[in-house]
Design a protein around this motif. Structure first.
Motif, PDB file in Angstrom:
ATOM      1  N   LYS A 115       0.829  -1.212   0.000  1.00 32.09           N
ATOM      2  CA  LYS A 115       0.000   0.000   0.000  1.00 32.09           C
ATOM      3  C   LYS A 115       0.857   1.253   0.000  1.00 32.09           C
ATOM      4  O   LYS A 115       0.532   2.239  -0.668  1.00 32.09           O
ATOM      5  CB  LYS A 115      -0.922  -0.018   1.220  1.00 32.09           C
ATOM      6  CG  LYS A 115      -2.011  -1.082   1.168  1.00 32.09           C
ATOM      7  CD  LYS A 115      -2.882  -1.050   2.414  1.00 32.09           C
ATOM      8  CE  LYS A 115      -3.962  -2.121   2.345  1.00 32.09           C
ATOM      9  NZ  LYS A 115      -4.800  -2.130   3.582  1.00 32.09           N
ATOM     10  N   ARG A 118       2.041   1.825  -3.328  1.00 29.43           N
ATOM     11  CA  ARG A 118       0.938   1.850  -4.295  1.00 29.43           C
ATOM     12  C   ARG A 118       1.184   0.799  -5.382  1.00 29.43           C
ATOM     13  O   ARG A 118       1.044   1.045  -6.577  1.00 29.43           O
ATOM     14  CB  ARG A 118       0.759   3.244  -4.905  1.00 29.43           C
ATOM     15  CG  ARG A 118       0.362   4.298  -3.898  1.00 29.43           C
ATOM     16  CD  ARG A 118       0.064   5.629  -4.555  1.00 29.43           C
ATOM     17  NE  ARG A 118       1.244   6.210  -5.177  1.00 29.43           N
ATOM     18  CZ  ARG A 118       2.181   6.886  -4.519  1.00 29.43           C
ATOM     19  NH1 ARG A 118       2.068   7.079  -3.210  1.00 29.43           N
ATOM     20  NH2 ARG A 118       3.222   7.388  -5.158  1.00 29.43           N
ATOM     21  N   THR A 120       0.003  -2.733  -6.757  1.00 26.50           N
ATOM     22  CA  THR A 120      -1.119  -3.656  -6.698  1.00 26.50           C
ATOM     23  C   THR A 120      -0.632  -5.092  -6.805  1.00 26.50           C
ATOM     24  O   THR A 120       0.492  -5.364  -7.243  1.00 26.50           O
ATOM     25  CB  THR A 120      -2.131  -3.385  -7.821  1.00 26.50           C
ATOM     26  OG1 THR A 120      -1.525  -3.705  -9.087  1.00 26.50           O
ATOM     27  CG2 THR A 120      -2.550  -1.918  -7.832  1.00 26.50           C
TER      28      THR A 120
END
Length: 241
Positions: A115, A118, A120
């Motif tokens: 997270k 960022r 995924t």
């Protein structure tokens, strides 16, 4: 009269384009050899700025070339200065480049780091596949490097068996050096690595090929040669002294 003006305009544009091209190539050479995907954040910024500044004089011939040359010189100087400071100071290097981050550690996914970056799960799976790992269960550690690439360490039971694990002594290899490229002898390769032209001629004679028939010829430290002939009908050839 218009024809003369057009010829002058085209000539000036051509000369400016050549100067800009040489300047940008020289700037990139000074900053070092890296692929786009290997650039650090500050290197990518400099590269983008240089390309933007270099394109402006191409659009307007009335603009002095100094408006391009001076900023590029400044940007390259910044890059050299940042590189020097990064080599001298670990804290500065971490600030400019960041640090590698574990996103998988001991086979466990670190969602917090994912997270923060960022990143995924699709990005991670795609990056791991590019490392020839198609099963996440085989991953022991995965690290996001400072240039955005992902390094992967497989679990022991998913890794290839090495001669060391089998208690087999394997002979170290040396990097092959190109001595013939596109039918022409190459006496200097890998910067300062040189091969005597007389030795190259002997290797060519030994290969049973004419020099002009050879697309690529390499030789390693053990005297092993590898040849790719220009004729698509012939097979690659290997040999030893």
């Amino acid at each position: 009269m218009q024809t003369i003006l057009l010829v002058i305009y085209v000539g000036v544009t051509l000369i400016r384009a050549v100067i800009i091209y040489i300047t940008v190539v020289a700037a990139m050479r000074i900053m070092g050899k890296r692929q786009i995907g290997e650039l650090k954040p500050h290197e990518l910024v400099i590269t983008v700025l240089v390309s933007q500044v270099a394109s402006i004089p191409l659009e307007d011939n009335s603009m002095p070339l100094a408006n391009m040359l001076i900023p590029i010189l400044i940007f390259v100087s910044f890059e050299i200065l940042v590189s020097i400071l990064s080599m001298k100071s670990l804290a500065f290097r971490n600030f400019i480049q960041g640090r590698p981050v574990f996103v998988i550690k001991g086979g466990k996914l670190d969602e917090k780091q994912m997270k923060r970056l960022r990143f995924t799960i699709d990005d991670l799976v795609d990056a791991i596949r590019q490392k020839d790992v198609f099963d996440m269960a085989d991953v022991q550690d995965a690290i996001i490097e400072t240039n955005g690439n992902v390094s992967v360490l497989k679990k022991a039971d998913a890794s290839p068996v090495t001669p060391k694990q089998l208690n087999i002594q394997a002979q170290d290899k040396t990097t092959p050096i190109a001595i013939v490229i596109d039918g022409k002898p190459v006496s200097e390769y890998y910067s300062k690595t040189k091969t005597a032209e007389s030795e190259i001629r002997l290797q060519i004679e030994y290969s049973n090929y004419e020099q002009k028939e050879i697309m690529l010829m390499t030789v390693d430290g053990g005297g092993n040669i590898f040849i790719i002939p220009k004729s698509s009908g012939n097979k690659n050839s290997r040999g030893e002294k």
